[in-house]
Scaffold this active site. Structure first.
Site, PDB file in Angstrom:
ATOM      1  N   GLY A   1       0.786  -1.228   0.000  1.00 31.50           N
ATOM      2  CA  GLY A   1       0.000   0.000   0.000  1.00 31.50           C
ATOM      3  C   GLY A   1       0.813   1.271   0.000  1.00 31.50           C
ATOM      4  O   GLY A   1       0.300   2.339  -0.354  1.00 31.50           O
ATOM      5  N   ASP A   2       2.075   1.190   0.390  1.00 34.25           N
ATOM      6  CA  ASP A   2       2.927   2.386   0.430  1.00 34.25           C
ATOM      7  C   ASP A   2       4.383   1.991   0.185  1.00 34.25           C
ATOM      8  O   ASP A   2       5.264   2.271   0.998  1.00 34.25           O
ATOM      9  CB  ASP A   2       2.778   3.089   1.777  1.00 34.25           C
ATOM     10  CG  ASP A   2       3.409   4.477   1.802  1.00 34.25           C
ATOM     11  OD1 ASP A   2       3.663   5.050   0.714  1.00 34.25           O
ATOM     12  OD2 ASP A   2       3.667   4.990   2.916  1.00 34.25           O
ATOM     13  N   LEU A   3       4.605   1.336  -0.947  1.00 35.24           N
ATOM     14  CA  LEU A   3       5.961   0.894  -1.285  1.00 35.24           C
ATOM     15  C   LEU A   3       6.808   2.094  -1.697  1.00 35.24           C
ATOM     16  O   LEU A   3       6.610   2.674  -2.748  1.00 35.24           O
ATOM     17  CB  LEU A   3       5.928  -0.120  -2.435  1.00 35.24           C
ATOM     18  CG  LEU A   3       5.457  -1.513  -2.083  1.00 35.24           C
ATOM     19  CD1 LEU A   3       5.337  -2.355  -3.339  1.00 35.24           C
ATOM     20  CD2 LEU A   3       6.397  -2.164  -1.087  1.00 35.24           C
TER      21      LEU A   3
ATOM     22  N   ASN B   1      10.251   2.985   3.199  1.00 34.96           N
ATOM     23  CA  ASN B   1       9.605   1.903   3.936  1.00 34.96           C
ATOM     24  C   ASN B   1      10.340   0.573   3.775  1.00 34.96           C
ATOM     25  O   ASN B   1       9.742  -0.497   3.876  1.00 34.96           O
ATOM     26  CB  ASN B   1       8.138   1.776   3.526  1.00 34.96           C
ATOM     27  CG  ASN B   1       7.308   2.885   4.116  1.00 34.96           C
ATOM     28  OD1 ASN B   1       7.654   3.447   5.141  1.00 34.96           O
ATOM     29  ND2 ASN B   1       6.209   3.218   3.454  1.00 34.96           N
TER      30      ASN B   1
END
Length: 156
Positions: A63-65, A69
């Site tokens: 969802g937030d690559l 992260n």
């Protein structure tokens, strides 16, 4: 999927205690070593692509690559700046289960946009991640995701 180890869960306080992963973010690693240690940077990007392949292969999305992260794990007892013992994905707050081909393609598109907005010459970086992703996931599973990525790009 390479992620911090769960050390404890306090259900009364709704708190998880996770391993502290020694190292720096992939963003900081790429910024620091892109010119001085390009082989190490390519290795980190391949490991990132392989980690995403494992995630998607398990039917999950992040969802937030972004490179912020991902932690480049420092080997135990190794003080060398460019030494990496693997990568660890963090911040699964926007993750999902039962991921469709579309969901996986959107995950990769988010990564692409993050690379373009954060790193110079992002095409080279993305190429390394996607090559490892396709190799580790396997052509039969990767082909529809990468084809859908082209569709997602066209939509913007």
């Amino acid at each position: 999927v390479p992620a911090p180890a769960l050390l404890a869960a306090d259900t009364a306080r709704y708190t998880l205690y996770l391993e502290r992963v020694p190292g720096r973010t992939a963003k900081a690693f790429v910024d620091a070593f892109r010119d001085s240690a390009p082989v190490a940077v390519r290795s980190v990007l391949r490991a990132f692509g392989a980690a995403v392949a494992k995630l998607h292969g398990a039917g999950l999305t992040h969802g937030d690559l972004t490179t912020s992260n991902v932690i480049c794990r420092r080997p135990p007892g190794d003080a060398a700046d460019a030494a990496v013992a693997g990568v660890v994905l963090i911040d699964f707050g926007l993750g999902a289960t039962n991921a469709s081909v579309e969901d996986k393609a959107v995950d990769l598109y988010v990564l692409e946009r993050a690379l373009v907005s954060t790193h110079r010459d992002a095409d080279d970086l993305l190429e390394g991640v996607l090559a490892a992703y396709a190799a580790d996931l396997g052509a039969p599973a990767a082909r529809p995701v990468l084809a859908r990525l082209d569709t997602v790009r066209a939509r913007g």
